[in-house]
Design an enzyme around this catalytic site. Structure first.
Site, PDB file in Angstrom:
ATOM      1  CG  LEU A   1      -2.165   0.473   0.969  1.00 16.08           C
ATOM      2  CD1 LEU A   1      -3.174   0.273   2.487  1.00 16.08           C
ATOM      3  CD2 LEU A   1      -2.213   2.079   1.255  1.00 16.08           C
TER       4      LEU A   1
ATOM      5  CD  GLU B   1      -1.612   5.066  -2.055  1.00 15.65           C
ATOM      6  OE1 GLU B   1      -0.888   5.426  -1.449  1.00 15.65           O
ATOM      7  OE2 GLU B   1      -2.657   4.481  -1.812  1.00 15.65           O
TER       8      GLU B   1
ATOM      9  CB  ILE C   1      -3.723  10.272  -7.370  1.00 20.61           C
ATOM     10  CG1 ILE C   1      -2.978  10.056  -8.657  1.00 20.61           C
ATOM     11  CG2 ILE C   1      -4.030  11.968  -7.371  1.00 20.61           C
ATOM     12  CD1 ILE C   1      -4.123  10.043  -9.901  1.00 20.61           C
TER      13      ILE C   1
ATOM     14  CG  HIS D   1     -12.731   7.650  -1.067  1.00 22.43           C
ATOM     15  ND1 HIS D   1     -11.964   7.986   0.042  1.00 22.43           N
ATOM     16  CD2 HIS D   1     -12.667   6.385  -1.052  1.00 22.43           C
ATOM     17  CE1 HIS D   1     -11.639   6.836   0.689  1.00 22.43           C
ATOM     18  NE2 HIS D   1     -11.991   5.800  -0.042  1.00 22.43           N
TER      19      HIS D   1
END
Lengths: 326, 369
Positions: free
Chosen positions: A58, A60, A87, A129
Site C-alpha cells: 500500500l 502510491e 493519487i 475519494h
C-alpha cells in the site's frame, strides 16, 4: 456484442491489451484476487497470473515509481491508484520522472505507462475519494491526460493509452462506472488520443465538457432542445494534448460557449479552454464565455456532494446566460 | 548484542578488508587481492578524482554549472560498478559518476549534463542505465520496477541503485525496500553514507544505529561496509549481485565514507562543519589507502603514478574539449523528445521559439534582462 458498463469496458480493454502484448502488466492495491475495489480488474489475475496482475504493497508513490522503472525497461505497466485522493503521493514520480524520462535522455529511455485512477464525486464515498485532479496533470509537460465518459470511449481510449509510447493519466469517473450500459465490441479498435468528440451537434451554443459531467450536459441539451435551443456538446476526453481546433470550429459556428467541469473553478482546466477561445476566437463570440464548475471549495462529503457537482439546472442556466447576453 | 528472540542481529558487522593505512585483512580472499584488478580500481578512482578537480575548476571559471563532486567517495562507485556486468542496470543518484565512468559514460557526457545539456544523459555506453536522479530517493522505487521488469522477462540482469544517507530518510526509500522484499526483485541498494545531507549530519537524519539495519524491517539482508575500502565494497557488492542474479532477492548495503568536498559547487561546507574533522577524514580516504597497499606489494611505483596522472589529465583535456566544442543546442531540442510524436498543440509553440531564436541570432532580439 453485449451491453456493458464503463467499468466493464475498462476491464475489457485491459484484458485485450494484455492478451495482445505480453509486456503489458497491471499493478495496484487489491487489483488481484479482489479484482480492484471497483472491480475494474476483475478476473484478470486468474487469467493472466500473479506476475502480470500484481497486488502491490500500500504505497502510491512506490507504485508510480515502480511503474516508471518497469516502463523505462520496456514493459507497459498500467498502474491503478485506488481512489483519487491517494493519487497525490504519485505526483512526484509522474512530474519528475514519468513525464520527462524521454526528454531527459533524448529518447534513450521512455516511459510508456498508464496511471489509472477513479475520480470525481457523487457515489457517497468517504473523505478523500472524490477528487477531480485533471488540471494538475494537464499542467505537466510530457503527459497525456484522458477522461472517458462512456463505455465505448473508455474501451477505445484505454486501449490507445496502453499502446501509446508515452505516459498517460487515465481518469475514470466513478459516478459513470455503472451509470449506464452501452454496446461495446471487443474489436481492439482504439480511439484517437488527440481529438475531441462532438457528441451532439447544435447551432446555438457550444458546451465543452468531459468525464463525469457529460451525462448532465447531455441531459441539459435535451431540456434546452424543448425550449428550441440547440447546443453542440463537445466531450474533450483527451484533455492533454488538447484538440483546440475542434472547439474553435464549433465556437466560430455558434458564437457562444459554456464550459462545464466538476473540478473547482480557479485554474481548473476550463480556464485553459476559455483562454484558448479568448486568444483565438474572441471575435467569433456573441457573448462572454461562461464556466459552470465545481465551487472553489473542498469537495464536500456525501451529504452536500450533489450541491457541489454542477447540476443539469446549473448547466441550463449557464447556457441561458450566454443565449441572453446578446 | 543481537536480539535473538527476533531472529536477527541489528548490529551489522562492518566489513573492512583494507585498513586506512593500507594493510590487507587476513579475511581477504585470494581473488579479493588480485593485483591486476586492484590496479584497475586504483586507476579508475584516480581518474574520477582528477576529473572532479577539473570539473570544479570549470565551474569556478564559469564554464560549467553546479557540480556535485565525488571526492572521497570514489571507492563506492568503482567497487560497485566493477562488480556489475555490462548488461546490468545502474540506477544512480546524482553523485555517482565514479560508477558511471567505470561503466563507460564519457567524461564529456557528465560535463554536458552538469553544463546544462540533456544530451549528457544520452549515454553512448550502458544504454539501459538510468539518468542521474536529483529528486532524492525517487530512484529507489524505479530501481525496483526496473528489476521487476528484468525478472519478469527472465533476463540474466540485475539492478544496482545508489542513494545518499539523507535519501534513506525519505518515504520512497522505505517503500522501495519494502516492495523489493515482497517481490524478491534482483536489486542491490547501496547507501553512500558520506555523513552529510548538504548541511545536515547523519545523526540528524536518523536515530538508527546503522542505516543498513533499515533492511531488517523490509525483511531483506542488510550489510555495512567500509566505503573507503574499495576491496571490501567490491566484495560485498559482488556477493549481493551474485545473490540477486541467482534469485536470492535484494540486499541493502550501507557504505561508510565521508564527503571530503562541499555538497556541490553551490555549497560552502565551512559554514556548518569543522575543518579539523574534515582533515582527520583525509587519513581514511580510499585512494591513498589502496596506493599504500599496492606500493607495499611492489605493484605500484612513482613512475606509474606519474604516468597515470598524465594519462588522466590528457583524457580530461580531450573530454573537456569535446564538451566545450559540442554543437550548440537548437531551441528545437526542447520540443524534440517530449513525446514520441510532437502533438499539434506544440507545433506553433516550437515555431514561436524558432522565430524568436532567429531574431536573437540576427541581433534583432531584446533578449533577457
Amino acid at each position: 456484442m453485449s451491453e456493458i458498463t464503463l467499468v466493464e469496458a475498462v476491464n475489457l480493454a485491459l484484458a485485450r491489451a494484455m492478451s495482445e502484448d505480453k509486456d503489458v502488466l497491471l499493478l495496484g492495491e487489491d487489483i488481484g484476487v479482489n479484482g480492484g475495489v471497483f472491480r475494474a480488474t476483475n478476473g484478470l489475475q486468474a487469467r493472466f497470473g500473479r506476475e502480470r496482475v500484481i497486488d502491490t504493497p500500500l504505497a502510491e508513490g512506490g507504485i508510480a515509481g515502480v511503474a516508471v522503472g518497469m516502463a523505462a525497461m520496456g514493459l507497459k505497466p498500467v498502474a491503478e491508484i485506488q481512489f483519487s485522493g491517494f493519487i497525490y503521493p504519485a505526483i512526484d514520480q509522474i512530474i519528475n520522472h514519468a513525464s520527462r524520462m524521454r526528454n531527459r535522455t533524448r529518447g534513450r529511455l521512455t516511459c510508456p505507462m498508464v496511471l489509472r485512477s477513479p475520480c470525481g464525486a457523487g457515489i457517497h464515498a468517504p473523505e478523500h475519494h472524490s477528487e477531480s485532479p485533471e488540471a494538475m496533470f494537464a499542467h505537466m509537460p510530457g503527459l497525456r491526460v484522458v477522461a472517458p465518459s462512456s463505455p465505448a470511449r473508455a474501451y477505445g481510449l484505454l486501449l490507445a493509452s496502453v499502446r501509446d509510447p508515452d505516459p498517460v493519466i487515465f481518469l475514470e469517473p466513478t459516478r459513470l462506472y455503472r451509470l449506464f450500459r452501452q454496446e461495446v465490441e471487443d474489436d481492439g479498435v482504439e480511439l484517437p488520443l488527440d481529438a475531441c468528440f462532438i457528441l451532439r451537434e447544435g447551432a446555438d451554443a457550444t458546451v465543452v465538457t468531459w468525464g463525469a459531467m457529460v451525462p448532465e450536459t447531455l441531459a441539459a441539451a435535451e431540456k434546452l432542445e424543448e425550449e428550441g435551443v440547440m447546443i453542440e456538446v463537445i466531450d474533450v476526453a483527451t484533455l492533454k494534448p488538447l484538440d483546440v481546433e475542434t472547439i474553435l470550429r464549433s465556437v466560430e459556428k455558434t458564437g457562444r460557449c459554456v464550459i462545464v467541469h466538476e473540478a473547482p473553478r480557479t485554474a481548473g482546466f476550463g480556464a485553459e479552454v476559455a483562454a484558448e477561445i479568448a486568444e483565438r476566437a474572441l471575435y467569433s463570440l456573441l457573448a462572454p464565455i461562461k464556466r459552470v464548475t465545481g465551487y472553489d471549495v473542498v469537495v464536500p462529503l456525501a451529504k452536500l456532494e450533489k450541491q457541489y457537482i454542477p447540476s443539469v439546472d446549473r448547466i441550463i442556466d449557464g447556457v441561458r446566460q450566454v443565449m441572453e447576453a446578446s | 548484542m543481537g536480539n535473538i528472540e527476533m531472529g536477527f542481529d541489528l548490529h551489522m558487522d562492518l566489513v573492512q578488508l583494507l585498513s586506512p593505512s593500507g594493510e590487507i585483512s587476513k579475511a581477504a580472499s585470494k581473488s579479493a587481492k588480485d593485483i591486476e584488478r586492484l590496479v584497475r580500481f586504483y586507476r579508475a578512482m584516480t581518474r574520477t578524482r582528477i576529473f572532479d578537480n577539473k570539473a570544479i575548476s570549470l565551474q569556478r571559471t564559469g564554464q560549467l554549472g553546479t557540480f556535485a563532486s565525488a571526492l572521497g567517495q570514489e571507492a563506492i562507485g568503482v567497487g560497485a560498478a566493477a562488480a556489475m556486468e555490462e548488461r546490468d542496470v545502474l540506477v544512480p543518484s546524482y553523485r555517482d559518476h565514479a560508477a558511471q565512468f567505470y561503466r563507460g559514460m564519457a567524461m564529456s557526457e557528465c560535463l554536458l549534463y552538469w553544463g546544462g545539456d540533456e544530451r549528457g544523459s544520452d549515454f553512448k555506453n550502458a544504454r539501459s542505465d538510468f539518468p542521474n536522479c536529483v529528486p532524492v530517493a525517487t530512484q529507489a522505487p524505479q530501481a525496483v520496477g526496473a528489476a521487476y521488469a528484468l525478472m519478469a522477462r527472465k533476463e540474466d540482469r540485475v539492478v544496482v541503485t545508489f542513494i545518499g544517507d539523507g535519501g534513506t530518510s525519505n518515504g520512497a526509500f522505505y517503500e522501495a525496500l519494502n516492495m523489493a522484499g515482497v517481490w524478491k526483485t534482483p536489486v542491490v541498494f547501496i547507501i553512500n553514507n558520506n555523513g552529510w545531507a548538504i548541511s545536515t549530519p547523519r545523526e540528524l537524519e536518523s536515530a538508527a544505529e546503522t542505516l543498513a539495519q533499515k533492511a531488517v524491517a523490509a525483511g531483506i539482508e542488510g550489510r555495512q561496509v567500509d566505503g573507503n575500502d574499495v576491496i571490501a565494497v567490491h566484495e560485498v557488492v559482488r556477493r549481493a549481485i551474485d545473490k540477486a542474479r541467482s534469485g536470492g532477492g535484494p540486499t541493502l548495503i550501507e557504505a561508510l565514507t565521508y564527503r571530503l568536498g562541499d555538497h556541490t559547487t553551490a555549497d560552502d561546507a565551512s559554514r556548518y562543519r569543522d575543518p579539523e574533522v574534515v582533515r582527520a577524514q583525509w587519513t581514511r580516504e580510499p585512494i591513498a589507502r589502496l596506493r599504500a597497499y599496492l606500493v607495499s606489494e611492489g605493484a605500484w611505483s612513482k613512475e606509474q603514478e606519474a604516468e597515470l596522472h598524465k594519462e588522466c589529465a590528457e583524457e580530461v583535456d580531450r573530454e573537456v574539449a569535446a564538451y566545450l566544442n559540442a554543437s550548440p543546442l537548437n531551441c528545437d531540442a526542447m520540443f524534440e523528445h517530449l513525446y514520441a510524436k510532437l502533438p499539434d498543440t506544440l507545433q506553433w509553440q516550437r515555431e514561436e521559439a524558432r522565430r524568436f531564436a532567429q531574431r536573437s541570432a540576427n541581433g534583432n532580439g531584446n533578449g533577457h534582462v
